[in-house]
Write a protein that holds these residues in place. Sequence first.
Motif, PDB file in Angstrom:
ATOM      1  N   PHE A  24       0.800  -1.219   0.000  1.00  0.00           N
ATOM      2  CA  PHE A  24       0.000   0.000   0.000  1.00  0.00           C
ATOM      3  C   PHE A  24       0.839   1.278   0.000  1.00  0.00           C
ATOM      4  CE2 PHE A  24      -3.149  -3.058   1.433  1.00  0.00           C
ATOM      5  CZ  PHE A  24      -4.301  -2.637   0.779  1.00  0.00           C
ATOM      6  N   GLY A  25       2.149   1.129   0.086  1.00  0.00           N
ATOM      7  CA  GLY A  25       2.991   2.323   0.189  1.00  0.00           C
ATOM      8  C   GLY A  25       2.880   3.266  -0.988  1.00  0.00           C
ATOM      9  N   SER A  26       2.765   2.722  -2.205  1.00  0.00           N
ATOM     10  CA  SER A  26       2.673   3.585  -3.385  1.00  0.00           C
ATOM     11  C   SER A  26       1.247   3.939  -3.750  1.00  0.00           C
ATOM     12  CB  SER A  26       3.353   2.895  -4.581  1.00  0.00           C
ATOM     13  OG  SER A  26       2.710   1.664  -4.870  1.00  0.00           O
ATOM     14  N   LEU A  27       0.274   3.360  -3.041  1.00  0.00           N
ATOM     15  CA  LEU A  27      -1.137   3.631  -3.325  1.00  0.00           C
ATOM     16  C   LEU A  27      -1.734   4.659  -2.387  1.00  0.00           C
ATOM     17  CD1 LEU A  27      -2.433  -0.043  -3.809  1.00  0.00           C
ATOM     18  CD2 LEU A  27      -1.862   1.600  -5.600  1.00  0.00           C
ATOM     19  N   THR A  28      -1.055   4.953  -1.296  1.00  0.00           N
ATOM     20  CA  THR A  28      -1.597   5.831  -0.263  1.00  0.00           C
ATOM     21  C   THR A  28      -0.629   6.964   0.039  1.00  0.00           C
ATOM     22  OG1 THR A  28      -0.577   4.560   1.519  1.00  0.00           O
ATOM     23  CG2 THR A  28      -2.774   3.869   0.823  1.00  0.00           C
ATOM     24  N   LYS A  29      -1.080   7.910   0.838  1.00  0.00           N
ATOM     25  CA  LYS A  29      -0.206   8.984   1.304  1.00  0.00           C
ATOM     26  C   LYS A  29       0.693   8.512   2.443  1.00  0.00           C
ATOM     27  CE  LYS A  29      -1.641  13.176   1.575  1.00  0.00           C
ATOM     28  NZ  LYS A  29      -2.360  14.399   2.012  1.00  0.00           N
ATOM     29  N   TRP A  30       0.246   7.489   3.170  1.00  0.00           N
ATOM     30  CA  TRP A  30       1.013   7.002   4.317  1.00  0.00           C
ATOM     31  C   TRP A  30       0.440   5.672   4.772  1.00  0.00           C
ATOM     32  CZ3 TRP A  30      -0.522   7.142   9.818  1.00  0.00           C
ATOM     33  CH2 TRP A  30       0.532   6.825  10.697  1.00  0.00           C
ATOM     34  N   VAL A  31       1.322   4.775   5.216  1.00  0.00           N
ATOM     35  CA  VAL A  31       0.906   3.518   5.834  1.00  0.00           C
ATOM     36  C   VAL A  31       1.484   3.483   7.240  1.00  0.00           C
ATOM     37  CG1 VAL A  31       0.950   0.999   5.724  1.00  0.00           C
ATOM     38  CG2 VAL A  31       0.908   2.337   3.608  1.00  0.00           C
ATOM     39  N   GLY A  32       0.622   3.347   8.237  1.00  0.00           N
ATOM     40  CA  GLY A  32       1.066   3.274   9.622  1.00  0.00           C
ATOM     41  C   GLY A  32       0.777   1.913  10.220  1.00  0.00           C
ATOM     42  N   VAL A  33       1.752   1.359  10.914  1.00  0.00           N
ATOM     43  CA  VAL A  33       1.565   0.085  11.608  1.00  0.00           C
ATOM     44  C   VAL A  33       1.499   0.381  13.107  1.00  0.00           C
ATOM     45  CG1 VAL A  33       2.501  -2.211  12.059  1.00  0.00           C
ATOM     46  CG2 VAL A  33       2.822  -1.152   9.804  1.00  0.00           C
ATOM     47  N   ILE A  34       0.382   0.065  13.735  1.00  0.00           N
ATOM     48  CA  ILE A  34       0.185   0.355  15.161  1.00  0.00           C
ATOM     49  C   ILE A  34       0.840  -0.760  15.969  1.00  0.00           C
ATOM     50  CG2 ILE A  34      -1.491   0.856  16.962  1.00  0.00           C
ATOM     51  CD1 ILE A  34      -3.473   1.644  14.768  1.00  0.00           C
ATOM     52  N   ASP A  35       1.947  -0.437  16.625  1.00  0.00           N
ATOM     53  CA  ASP A  35       2.729  -1.484  17.293  1.00  0.00           C
ATOM     54  C   ASP A  35       2.457  -1.592  18.786  1.00  0.00           C
ATOM     55  OD1 ASP A  35       3.894   0.835  18.165  1.00  0.00           O
ATOM     56  OD2 ASP A  35       5.842   0.480  17.226  1.00  0.00           O
ATOM     57  N   ALA A  36       1.562  -0.763  19.332  1.00  0.00           N
ATOM     58  CA  ALA A  36       1.238  -0.827  20.757  1.00  0.00           C
ATOM     59  C   ALA A  36      -0.135  -0.210  20.966  1.00  0.00           C
ATOM     60  CB  ALA A  36       2.284  -0.084  21.586  1.00  0.00           C
ATOM     61  N   PRO A  37      -0.927  -0.751  21.883  1.00  0.00           N
ATOM     62  CA  PRO A  37      -2.301  -0.232  22.053  1.00  0.00           C
ATOM     63  C   PRO A  37      -2.334   1.219  22.499  1.00  0.00           C
ATOM     64  CG  PRO A  37      -1.748  -1.801  23.788  1.00  0.00           C
ATOM     65  CD  PRO A  37      -0.670  -1.912  22.757  1.00  0.00           C
ATOM     66  N   GLU A  38      -1.340   1.650  23.291  1.00  0.00           N
ATOM     67  CA  GLU A  38      -1.352   3.036  23.754  1.00  0.00           C
ATOM     68  C   GLU A  38      -1.114   4.037  22.624  1.00  0.00           C
ATOM     69  OE1 GLU A  38       2.651   1.152  24.979  1.00  0.00           O
ATOM     70  OE2 GLU A  38       0.501   0.632  25.055  1.00  0.00           O
ATOM     71  N   ARG A  39      -0.702   3.557  21.456  1.00  0.00           N
ATOM     72  CA  ARG A  39      -0.435   4.453  20.327  1.00  0.00           C
ATOM     73  C   ARG A  39      -1.605   4.526  19.347  1.00  0.00           C
ATOM     74  NH1 ARG A  39       5.011   4.061  17.300  1.00  0.00           N
ATOM     75  NH2 ARG A  39       4.389   6.214  16.904  1.00  0.00           N
ATOM     76  N   ILE A  40      -2.692   3.827  19.639  1.00  0.00           N
ATOM     77  CA  ILE A  40      -3.820   3.789  18.701  1.00  0.00           C
ATOM     78  C   ILE A  40      -4.373   5.192  18.445  1.00  0.00           C
ATOM     79  CG2 ILE A  40      -6.246   3.089  18.513  1.00  0.00           C
ATOM     80  CD1 ILE A  40      -5.423   0.383  19.665  1.00  0.00           C
ATOM     81  N   GLY A  41      -4.630   5.958  19.506  1.00  0.00           N
ATOM     82  CA  GLY A  41      -5.166   7.306  19.316  1.00  0.00           C
ATOM     83  C   GLY A  41      -4.212   8.195  18.552  1.00  0.00           C
ATOM     84  N   GLU A  42      -2.936   8.130  18.917  1.00  0.00           N
ATOM     85  CA  GLU A  42      -1.914   8.938  18.235  1.00  0.00           C
ATOM     86  C   GLU A  42      -1.870   8.617  16.739  1.00  0.00           C
ATOM     87  OE1 GLU A  42       2.842   8.442  17.550  1.00  0.00           O
ATOM     88  OE2 GLU A  42       2.016   7.788  19.470  1.00  0.00           O
ATOM     89  N   MET A  43      -1.860   7.325  16.411  1.00  0.00           N
ATOM     90  CA  MET A  43      -1.721   6.916  15.011  1.00  0.00           C
ATOM     91  C   MET A  43      -2.973   7.241  14.199  1.00  0.00           C
ATOM     92  SD  MET A  43       1.336   5.528  14.593  1.00  0.00           S
ATOM     93  CE  MET A  43       1.445   4.153  13.465  1.00  0.00           C
ATOM     94  N   PHE A  44      -4.154   7.093  14.826  1.00  0.00           N
ATOM     95  CA  PHE A  44      -5.371   7.421  14.082  1.00  0.00           C
ATOM     96  C   PHE A  44      -5.452   8.924  13.828  1.00  0.00           C
ATOM     97  CE2 PHE A  44      -9.834   8.372  13.409  1.00  0.00           C
ATOM     98  CZ  PHE A  44     -10.168   7.420  12.472  1.00  0.00           C
ATOM     99  N   ALA A  45      -5.115   9.726  14.814  1.00  0.00           N
ATOM    100  CA  ALA A  45      -5.134  11.180  14.621  1.00  0.00           C
ATOM    101  C   ALA A  45      -4.142  11.593  13.541  1.00  0.00           C
ATOM    102  CB  ALA A  45      -4.811  11.879  15.945  1.00  0.00           C
ATOM    103  N   ARG A  46      -2.981  10.938  13.508  1.00  0.00           N
ATOM    104  CA  ARG A  46      -1.995  11.246  12.475  1.00  0.00           C
ATOM    105  C   ARG A  46      -2.524  10.862  11.101  1.00  0.00           C
ATOM    106  NH1 ARG A  46       4.204   8.786  12.243  1.00  0.00           N
ATOM    107  NH2 ARG A  46       4.829   9.801  10.293  1.00  0.00           N
TER     108      ARG A  46
END
Length: 580
Positions: free
Chosen positions: A144-166
């Motif tokens: 998906f790297g070339s199909l999207t503006k960004w691909v994020g992998v959520i590696d810890a539950p405490e980062r879910i809010g941070e990654m979704f907002a980003r």
Amino acid sequence: MNQERTAGDAPINSTAPVDAQPAVSGARLLAETLAAFDVPVVTYIPGEGVLEVVDALAVHAPQIALASFRHEAGCAYAAQAIGQLSGQPGVCVVARAPGALNTTLAVHTAFTDSAPMILIIGQASRAISGREAMLGYDDFTKSFGSLTKWVGVIDAPERIGEMFARAWSIAMSGRRGPVALVLPEDVALAHVRAAVPRLPSAPRPSIGDEDLAALREMLRQASRPMLIAGGTGWQPRSLTRLAELAHRHAIPVATTYRRRDLVDHDDDVFIGEIGIGIDPALAARVADADLLIVLNGRLGELNTLGEGFQGYALIDPAPDRHAQRLVHVHADGSELNAVYHADLALLADPNAAVDAWYRESAAQTDPWVAPGKLDDRRQWLAGARAARLAFVLSGRSEGPVDLRAVYATLNVALDGDAIITSGAGAYAVWSQRYLKHRRYGTQLGPKSGAMGYGLAAAIGAALVSAPTRQIVAIAGDGCLTMHVEELETAVRLGVSLLVLVINNCAYGAIDGAQRRMFGRSVGTELGMIDFSALAQAFGAKGWVVDETAGFAPALAEALAQPGVKLIELRVPRSVGKPLA
């Protein structure tokens, strides 16, 4: 949509400190984040990797409608349509590799159409990463790297809010588009104490005083200016102001390909749409203009098609050969000077740019039209408008169903805010030429050329629109059968929409291209399908029209009824673009 859902526990208190928050699963934190961001609908197909997320949405975010589709491409197309219409990212949830990879063309469509979208992909637990897990695929960042503006992998539950907002911020900033978030199952299941994030604001760069002065001087000296508007992210007030500016300065306005709802077609400043099916008279006027202002549009191959379907021919990309001075305004710096070297390249949000121009023009501290040029401009505008009217009043259709008459009937029958969707094919040239748009947010069509788009997009539009709003999906027979299974989805979700199928038993656009190139066609003939009967098999209502006189009564009957309706128009295989 799941209408009956458990109320669940009280929501997370977003204002309380982290250590005072209850321990909740990552899936619940994600669900409540979507609710806090006012996501109206989540499109999805339940499957391995997202079962925790789907359950958390049902229990902890009951205000979000859940719309389950038949195919992942369908739910992703619907999310793209929701993002384009609603002004915030459409959200789609899909399972591991089979589900995620089924969305790739739809994600590509969101990218080419600059539609904000967040694709949430379920992934196997981190503990079995790299072990060829069931239904697994280890690196979605590559696919998906070339199909999207960004691909994020959520590696810890405490980062879910941070990654979704980003993800939300990236989807909404600059040139809008899709992002992908990969959520491993163990992260979704793990418990964490965390607050729901705040909704991020998107930047809105504007035009500085020096650039406004430069624009004013270029416009002052122009005798034959033309404005080409395009892109996404517009606000209705800014488009109203843009039309006022066009009248004030006597500038004809065209739109980029499949953005013709940016200007009221009954407005005397509207002169047509560039791209596939461009009016030759409009192409000639683009060449004759002495100033082109491209506002929020991208200058790729589709928007620069010239005679003979040749890309980058409408405007010559060589800076020493294009006759016009070029002003290019876009919110994404990578679009500026990418192919065409602008005389004035302005990095600005389209709404902020128009608002700045509008305020400066209204102040009248320095005229925007040089003495003696206003009459020339008015004649230039009047000629361009006359050519547009001649184009839409000409052309004829082959066969017993006159498609020009069909669209004339639609123009009368449809409300001004009716949403029209279409996929790709020769059939789309007819609606492009003859169907009127009166308001912004009434057109959805893929620049990617994705067949099968129109029906799923219409469902997405119905999910975020008032129930009384008319929604019409236009498709060819080859186009519709790419994802005809979503008829059942529309019926099951209880939406109201109308499907028009132009049935010529062929892949019409390719059939015509082959015949032009080789004098014959190969592999384009399709078998006859009774689409009215097929619609009824899915629980919809169906009509067949095989002569022009039958269309108006079928349309009136269909529009008077709620639910999913389909009208099949049977036309000759040879029907292509309008004949002279």
